[in-house]
Design an enzyme around this catalytic site. Sequence first.
Site, short mmCIF file in Angstrom:
data_model
loop_
_atom_site.label_atom_id
_atom_site.label_comp_id
_atom_site.label_asym_id
_atom_site.label_seq_id
_atom_site.Cartn_x
_atom_site.Cartn_y
_atom_site.Cartn_z
CE LYS A 76 -5.85 27.97 -43.51
NZ LYS A 76 -4.98 28.62 -42.49
CB SER A 151 -1.27 28.76 -44.15
OG SER A 151 -2.22 28.89 -43.23
CB SER A 175 -2.29 31.22 -41.19
OG SER A 175 -1.04 30.83 -41.65
N1 GLN Z 1 3.89 31.27 -41.19
C1 GLN Z 1 3.98 30.39 -40.14
C2 GLN Z 1 4.31 29.11 -40.61
O1 GLN Z 1 4.49 28.59 -41.50
C3 GLN Z 1 2.19 30.17 -39.58
C4 GLN Z 1 1.47 29.52 -40.35
C5 GLN Z 1 0.14 29.58 -39.60
O2 GLN Z 1 -0.39 30.62 -39.15
N2 GLN Z 1 -0.83 28.49 -40.19
O3 GLN Z 1 4.14 28.15 -39.32
#
Ligand code: GLN
Length: 483
Positions: A76, A151, A175
């Site tokens: 990532k 994400s 995410s």
């Molecule tokens: N959807 C969550 C957010 O927008 C989690 C994102 C994540 O785990 N990086 O914060």
Amino acid sequence: MHQLTLAEIARGLADKKFSSEELTKVLLARIAQLDPQLNSFISLTGELALQQAQAADARRAKGETGALLGAPIAHKDLFCTQGIRTSCGSKMLDNFKAPYDATVVAKLAAAGAVTLGKTNMDEFAMGSANESSYYGAVKNPWNLEHVPGGSSGGSAAAVAARLLPAATATDTGGSIRQPAAFTNLTGLKPTYGRVSRWGMIAYASSLDQGGPLARTAEDCAILLQGMAGFDANDSTSIDEPVPDYSASLNGSLQGLRIGVPKEYFSEGLDPRIAELIHNSVKELQKLGAVVKEISLPNMQHAIPAYYVIAPAEASSNLSRFDGVRFGYRCEDPKDLTDLYKRSRGEGFGAEVQRRIMVGAYALSAGYYDAYYLKAQKIRRLVKNDFMAAFNEVDIILGPTTPNPAWKLGAKNSDPVAAYLEDVYTITANLAGLPGLSMPAGFVDGLPVGVQLLAPYFQEGRLLNVAHQYQLHTDWHTRTPTGF
Ligand code: GLN
């Protein structure tokens, strides 16, 4: 060859059926051919990959072994990679070449993993659809009109489309698990502190945790083994021995106590997903597990608490991107204030700016007690609910998401609608617990995930349950049409 799992690749390399270099070439060609449809990579590192593959083959020729030696993966794009762009999905870091490797990157490279590239992601890991990336949205290989989740959407789409067997990802509020659910993968968010955050660009430091995304629990065990462990460079890393995760896969589920929280099956849950979750429970019962209804009474407060704490930490973490030291700088600033304002205004996208503002507001004098402090109190209540539940059960089971992957653009005008989709995943981050999502069926041709949560450091138990489930089901083996 692209259908091989990490475990199968390790066996194939050990039996000299193919070399890492051959496999790497096949996958790089496949990425070049298929990724334009998906947009799952921000940067490809083909040359580095071939060098690493040749080096791994040479190490094997000298008699070295190891499940990751010669295994192709991707990172990532928030894990720092020395000399390679590390963008975090943001214009702010479009020109940033990291001066060092993240601990996770260094550990996997030392184990012989081959890095094919850096995967697309929501900007600074903020989002659940992978639509906030400066590099454009990622498409879900199961239906190109739908989001892959976020994400870590690039890692998920690439692995689901068989462009590579596994990838690293991070989970601040879901995410890893949510994109796993949306793309029919297995993804594990480890206990907070299990995997080093050093060199992992921070979103919300008390919630962020790196982990594996792969097709099977067996492969998650292999990748997690390479990622986990104490790191003196990360003061929140925990000095606990790392168990042999692959060795834990074959335990019997006889007598395993599964807790199913009654709060999970409320109005917001798609009834077709509820049915698939009940089916997965029945499957585990056949394997000897016993089921008990439990309650997590404070779960309803978790989303508001998370969406105060995460932006608050983000507003602090992202203050370092000021146009002065590294990253994007605006053209011809008039003075220092203009430089700050325009560099940040032009370098950050809309969702990141929204969260910085929410976070700065929640932390400001006069509002701190009302928002941030209250959110921290809720965080403790959420953790207490889990501690009470784990006195009665060994794992907690439920849906990973209330709905399957939505259409691209469907939630863009309403950020809160997207935040609500995180309802099942964020509690594990608030409490610091490990969680896993695995394939449990399909709704309208789109994958559905079942989530398992376990007590601190019981990643092995999660992998064990998921592996046993995968020995008796075939959801995880389904391949999206066209890939
Ligand atoms: N959807 C969550 C957010 O927008 C989690 C994102 C994540 O785990 N990086 O914060």
